[in-house]
Every structure is written in C-alpha cells, then in structure tokens.
Design an enzyme around this catalytic site. Structure first.
Site, short mmCIF file in Angstrom:
data_model
loop_
_atom_site.label_atom_id
_atom_site.label_comp_id
_atom_site.label_asym_id
_atom_site.label_seq_id
_atom_site.Cartn_x
_atom_site.Cartn_y
_atom_site.Cartn_z
N SER A 118 0.83 -1.20 0.00
CA SER A 118 0.00 0.00 0.00
C SER A 118 0.86 1.25 0.00
CB SER A 118 -0.97 0.01 1.19
OG SER A 118 -0.27 -0.10 2.41
N GLU A 119 2.07 1.21 0.63
CA GLU A 119 3.01 2.31 0.55
C GLU A 119 4.45 1.82 0.56
OE1 GLU A 119 -0.53 4.72 2.05
OE2 GLU A 119 0.42 2.93 2.83
N THR A 120 5.29 2.57 -0.12
CA THR A 120 6.75 2.40 -0.10
C THR A 120 7.34 3.77 0.19
OG1 THR A 120 6.71 0.59 -1.70
CG2 THR A 120 8.77 1.79 -1.48
#
Length: 278
Positions: free
Chosen positions: A44-46
């Site tokens: 969902s996030e990096t």
C-alpha cells in the site's frame, strides 16, 4: 544498489499489521523511478529515505502504487523503526511534505520497537458528496455526521451503528473510484476499542490493513461528537477482515474550540532486508 527494509507496522507479530518497504540512500532517484519501485513492491506504501533538507534527521517521500502522498501514518511509523535501527538513534525528526514529524522509538529487541509519532493537525469539513459515498459503501444511515479530515491524505469518516455492519461491508469500488483524492474510513465501536476499515481506489488501495494517518482524525471525530474525550487514548483495531490485525493508539489534545496536537503510537517489527538492483 538500493538497500531496503520491510517493516510490519502497528503490530509486534511478523506477517501481521501493515507492511511498508523502506528504501534507503534514495537521493539519486527521480520521482518516476520512485513511483515505479513503489508499483514493483506492490504494497500500500513504499517510502524513500533521503538526506535531510530542513534540519531533521532524514527526509521521507511516500508513494502508493499509483501516487505520492505528502504524509501517511503506517509508512512513517515503519520508516521510523527502520531508520532508528539503522542509525541506532531512538529520537528522530523525519521531514515530510507536511512538515517535520517528531518520533520516539522504544526498542524491544533487535527487530521490534514501540513507536510514538506526532501528526499534522488535520483540516476538517463536512463531506459534500456524502449521499453518493454512502451509496457506494452500501451504508443506509451513518451513526455520526460524515466529515472529511485532511492531514496530507484526505480521509472521509463514516461511522456505522454496529460491528457486524462494519465487518460485512462490501463497497462498490467502481463507484468509490468516482470520489477523487480520498479514502473512505468506516468505523464502529467494539467494546473497549474501535474497529476501522479503509477503502481507497483513488490511492490505489482496495482495502488497507492499518491507516495510521486516519487514527488521529478518528480520535478528533469521536471527541467532537461526544464519543470520546479530548486527551483520551483511543484504541483502534484495523485489518481484521484482511487477516492482518493492526493496533493503533491515537490521542487528540484540545477542546471543542480547537485541536492542539495529535499523536499516534503502535508497535512495529522488521521482517525483511534486501537490495534493489536498479
């Protein structure tokens, strides 16, 4: 050669909570490459850790699979643990596009830590398209007024009357995608805590296991409508329906005349370290 760490945020158990990939030494990367790496990681996030530019310990950029965010909760919490472990520094100031986030990390062994972070105070307003949003979610009557809170991402909070109603939600994601630049945050009371679910086609996330940037707004929302007190520790659980339970604690200091500060805390655990060959 880009070193990275994967941290499961808002949990002390590996392979639970919400994972974030933290890429170090990223100053040489352009925005397009960062976005492609985030899509490659398919979390969902990096995040990408760069040299500081405003007096902090590091600058952090946050990407979903489809766009960049000025601030997000579980990515900053996970990044804080990764940076603290790498630098052996347990009080941090991380620079984001929403300003400096103050961090305290309590190490709990070689891989785990308890992290407490400040959050930007959100701007709130009634959500103008609440009728269409409720229809897309399949919610007939919300338990509280539907409001939006922007602390980087825009969260629209929708309260449900029962936990069963929350757990059985099956949104129409095509209709949700018509609501740009927002995440639908659905929540219900669950005894001594609150359960939460997040849906956001606009941010490339069908459902999120832990939305730390929405935890502070939820504490404000509950206090504003008499369901909690300003200064209370609001316990939030998310990700149950995904099989990745995540636990957050949010506190909003202030009163009905204004919010003075927001803090969110939770555990995190490092689950992987590696190198990207890009």
């Amino acid at each position: 050669m880009l070193p990275y760490t994967v941290v499961d945020a808002f949990t002390s158990e590996p392979l639970s909570g919400n994972p974030v990939a933290v890429c170090f030494d990223a100053d040489h990367l352009d925005v397009s490459t960062m976005q492609r790496i985030a899509n490659e990681m398919h979390l969902s996030e990096t995040t990408f850790v760069l040299r500081p530019s405003a007096g902090g310990d590091a600058r952090v950029r946050i990407f979903t699979p489809v766009n960049e965010l000025p601030f997000a909760g579980h990515p900053i919490l996970g990044t804080a643990l990764a940076v603290a472990q790498r630098n052996n520094a347990w009080a941090l100031e991380l620079e984001t596009a929403m300003g400096i986030v103050h961090i305290e990390v309590e190490p709990r062994g070689d891989l785990r830590g308890r992290v407490r972070m400040s959050q930007p105070i959100p701007v709130s307003a009634p959500y103008r398209r609440s009728v269409e949003l409720l229809a897309a979610l399949g919610v007939e009557a919300p338990a509280l007024p539907v409001s939006e809170y922007r602390n980087g991402p825009r969260h629209v909070l929708v309260g449900l009357g029962t936990l069963a109603e929350l757990s059985t939600l099956s949104p129409d994601h095509r209709r949700l995608a018509e609501h740009e630049d927002m995440a639908a945050i659905c929540f219900a009371e669950a005894g001594d805590h609150w359960r939460m679910r997040m849906f956001s086609p606009a941010y490339g996330v069908v459902e999120d296991a832990a939305t730390g940037s929405a935890a502070g707004p939820l504490a404000i929302h509950l206090a504003s409508h008499g369901r909690a007190g300003f200064g209370d520790q609001v316990r939030i659980r998310q990700g149950v329906e995904l099989g990745r339970p995540s636990d957050m604690i949010a506190t909003a200091q202030g009163s009905s005349t204004g919010v003075e500060s927001v803090a969110v805390s939770g555990d995190a655990v490092t689950v992987a370290r590696g190198t990207l060959l890009v």
